[in-house]
Design a protein around this motif. Structure first.
Motif, PDB file in Angstrom:
ATOM      1  N   THR A   1      -4.504  13.067   3.966  1.00  0.00           N
ATOM      2  CA  THR A   1      -3.595  13.509   5.219  1.00  0.00           C
ATOM      3  C   THR A   1      -3.468  12.378   6.337  1.00  0.00           C
ATOM      4  N   GLU A   2      -4.424  11.568   6.546  1.00  0.00           N
ATOM      5  CA  GLU A   2      -4.084  10.425   7.498  1.00  0.00           C
ATOM      6  C   GLU A   2      -3.277   9.208   6.952  1.00  0.00           C
ATOM      7  N   ALA A   3      -3.618   9.084   5.779  1.00  0.00           N
ATOM      8  CA  ALA A   3      -2.675   8.059   4.998  1.00  0.00           C
ATOM      9  C   ALA A   3      -1.224   8.468   5.210  1.00  0.00           C
ATOM     10  N   ALA A   4      -1.117   9.604   4.829  1.00  0.00           N
ATOM     11  CA  ALA A   4       0.186  10.239   4.643  1.00  0.00           C
ATOM     12  C   ALA A   4       1.044  10.132   6.102  1.00  0.00           C
ATOM     13  N   ARG A   5       0.395  10.435   6.973  1.00  0.00           N
ATOM     14  CA  ARG A   5       0.677  10.597   8.350  1.00  0.00           C
ATOM     15  C   ARG A   5       1.225   8.895   8.665  1.00  0.00           C
ATOM     16  N   ILE A   6       0.316   8.154   8.517  1.00  0.00           N
ATOM     17  CA  ILE A   6       0.427   6.684   8.895  1.00  0.00           C
ATOM     18  C   ILE A   6       1.549   5.989   8.036  1.00  0.00           C
ATOM     19  N   GLU A   7       1.625   6.266   6.675  1.00  0.00           N
ATOM     20  CA  GLU A   7       2.642   5.776   5.855  1.00  0.00           C
ATOM     21  C   GLU A   7       3.984   6.356   6.437  1.00  0.00           C
ATOM     22  N   ARG A   8       4.353   7.833   6.690  1.00  0.00           N
ATOM     23  CA  ARG A   8       5.582   8.260   7.015  1.00  0.00           C
ATOM     24  C   ARG A   8       6.082   7.747   8.258  1.00  0.00           C
ATOM     25  N   ALA A   9       4.980   7.324   9.285  1.00  0.00           N
ATOM     26  CA  ALA A   9       5.460   6.872  10.514  1.00  0.00           C
ATOM     27  C   ALA A   9       5.760   5.309  10.444  1.00  0.00           C
ATOM     28  N   ALA A  10       5.836   4.587   9.409  1.00  0.00           N
ATOM     29  CA  ALA A  10       6.080   3.404   9.301  1.00  0.00           C
ATOM     30  C   ALA A  10       7.650   3.033   9.453  1.00  0.00           C
ATOM     31  N   GLN A  11       8.038   2.070  10.206  1.00  0.00           N
ATOM     32  CA  GLN A  11       9.417   1.708  10.452  1.00  0.00           C
ATOM     33  C   GLN A  11       9.916   0.320  10.469  1.00  0.00           C
TER      34      GLN A  11
END
Length: 565
Positions: free
Chosen positions: A502-512
């Protein structure tokens, strides 16, 4: 009771006091960043008025009002820097340290007093909490100061001293919760003595019962009761009460004594003791036997009141623990350590006095060396191992200076209180942000780092864990479920199922495509999240990694949906 002899020049004690002073001052001037619990208390101190600090504190904290007022005054005078908050606790610790030698000389023979002073001055445990932004050094200083102030009144009542002692007892509960045990022990000693002394002492005992009892009752009702009724605090401390109904009472009581002995030497009960366990057990047995022998020696050499003055506060704390009113843990027992150490030194003296007179100096030398070497070594090692000044604040500054416009940051759950503290402009705080983040960080909040395990977690638990500050997003960490309870330690030894994903997915989705990760005070199993990020990231472009803290910038491949945001 023995009147103190004129202080002679004791090179060993002077050297120990010099070293203790140097280590404590070094710790103070380094201005270490606030840890998790200190940050929680500091947020209350900075965000409230003097009157507001009388109300129950937020973020599951509790502290004496006069301590809070002193810290609030420091913030108003000198700002919210780490040094400003550590100044008063550091000064209280120095006062307690400097009073150790006069206290020991008042009750003990010179060789015993020297041994007790070395143990108190050089103990890494007392040094560890010397400049802590918590009330512990105040509680230690009050216990030592009150005994020094009040004990002469027991020997020779004097009106002016009686008034000062009465006033100190009234102030005590508002400065130190544990003062109620120190005051109660002193009052019981005077009450017994008043039965065979002049009417003046009986009037003093009556006045003390009225004034001290009223002050303590008011403080307990208005300040401390809220913490005792806090469901989270009850769960956290539940196993630290030495209830007679516990089936493991004997084992738990022994472990408590062992924790205190190990803390005195190692600086913290959580320092790994497994390699030294046989020696820790032996040291605990010797320490307990020495205190018991010291109690007997004091009673025979002078009178039972001396033993009670020194042991009584801890005995009453144990009684309160048995009644479910006061948990016993090493840091909560700091106030009782001077008396117990003095009794232990007296017990050693009882053994040495049984030896032939020509051998006694050599035995005292060996006993002193056995005390001073491990404590001195641990104290120096600890001072050298301390983090540099403002470590967390430097990480925040590095993020602000190096991040690109709009780049998000992920803040680990156990870093949230410090993140709130170091990113809030306390001169003009963003009250909406402050209220939102503190709401997440308190017990029951979605970002409360010591949340009990939920078994399995997913995206639904993270919906509230974000704050948008203009174009920048703060992703607030989901607690891993590795709850910590006093005595039991970790309730769960690994993160909840789904936490890493869950946390890895949140971090990766937030990347810009870049995203920053800030993490401190993480447990070893939680580093699985960092390992996942290292595996999935396209690259790591910036990193400040030190033991227990990390600020890292990752870049990930940006999906079409993320690119369109």
């Amino acid at each position: 009771m023995r009147r103190p002899e004129p202080a002679d020049r004791d090179v060993v004690v002077a050297a120990a006091l010099g070293l203790g002073l140097a280590v404590r001052l070094l710790d103070l001037v380094r201005c270490r960043s606030l840890n998790l619990d200190e940050a929680r208390l500091a947020i209350n101190i900075a965000s409230r008025s003097f009157a507001g600090l009388l109300a129950p504190l937020d973020l599951d904290q509790s502290a004496p009002p006069l301590f809070l007022w002193g810290e609030h005054a420091m913030v108003r005078l000198f700002g919210t820097g780490d040094c400003a908050l550590r100044l008063l606790p550091g000064l209280a610790s120095l006062a307690a340290m400097l009073a150790a030698w006069p206290l020991a000389r008042r009750f003990l023979a010179p060789a015993e007093a020297r041994l007790a002073t070395l143990a108190l001055v050089l103990s890494p445990f007392l040094i560890n909490y010397a400049a802590s932004v918590k009330q512990y050094s105040f509680e230690l200083a009050f216990a030592v100061s009150f005994i020094l102030l009040a004990e002469p009144l027991f020997r020779a009542p004097a009106r002016h001293r009686a008034l000062v002692v009465l006033a100190a007892g009234v102030v005590g509960p508002w400065l130190s919760l544990s003062s109620v045990f120190v005051l109660a022990a002193a009052w019981l000693a005077w009450a017994v003595e008043a039965r065979r002394r002049e009417p003046g002492l009986r009037r003093f005992v009556a006045a003390a019962a009225l004034l001290w009892g009223g002050s303590a009752a008011a403080a307990l009702a208005t300040v401390y009761r809220a913490a005792g009724a806090n469901p989270y605090m009850q769960r956290f401390w539940e196993l630290a009460f030495l209830s007679p109904a516990r089936p493991d009472l004997a084992a738990r009581a022994w472990r408590t004594i062992e924790d205190i002995v190990w803390s005195l030497v190692a600086g913290d009960p959580l320092v790994a003791r497994a390699p030294f366990q046989p020696w820790v057990g032996l040291a605990t047995a010797l320490a307990a036997a020495s205190v018991a022998a010291g109690i007997v020696r004091m009673a025979r050499r002078r009178d039972g009141a001396v033993s009670w003055w020194l042991a009584g506060p801890f005995v009453l704390a144990l009684a309160a623990s048995a009644a479910g009113r006061f948990p016993i843990a090493p840091r909560l027992a700091l106030f009782a350590l001077p008396g117990l150490v003095l009794l232990g030194a007296a017990g050693v003296g009882a053994v040495v006095d049984r030896l032939p007179a020509p051998h006694r100096p050599a035995v005292w030398l060996v006993a002193t060396v056995l005390v001073i070497l491990p404590l001195e070594f641990a104290s120096i090692v600890r001072s050298l191992a301390l983090e540099g000044p403002g470590q967390f604040e430097r990480l925040v500054t590095a993020f602000r200076e190096r991040s690109r416009p709009g780049e998000p940051i992920y803040v680990f759950a156990r870093s949230l209180p410090a993140w709130i503290w170091y990113t809030t402009d306390w001169a003009e705080p963003d009250t909406a942000r402050l209220q939102y983040l503190t709401g997440l960080a308190r017990a029951g909040g979605a970002g409360f780092e010591n949340m009990p395990s939920r078994g399995t977690v997913g995206e639904k638990e993270t919906r509230m864990l974000i704050w948008r500050d203009g174009s920048r997003r703060e992703l607030l960490g989901l607690p891993s479920g590795m709850e910590w309870r006093e005595v039991q330690e970790h309730v769960r030894s690994v993160p909840d199922r789904g936490w890493v994903d869950t946390e890895a997915a949140r971090i990766e989705r937030a990347a810009q495509p870049g995203v920053w990760v800030l993490a401190t005070t993480y447990y070893a199993p939680e580093t699985a999240l960092f390992q996942r990020l290292e595996r999935d990231a396209v690259r790591r472009t910036d990193a400040e990694i030190r033991p227990g803290s990390a600020l890292v910038r990752y870049e990930f491949a940006v999906s079409d949906s993320a690119r369109s945001r």
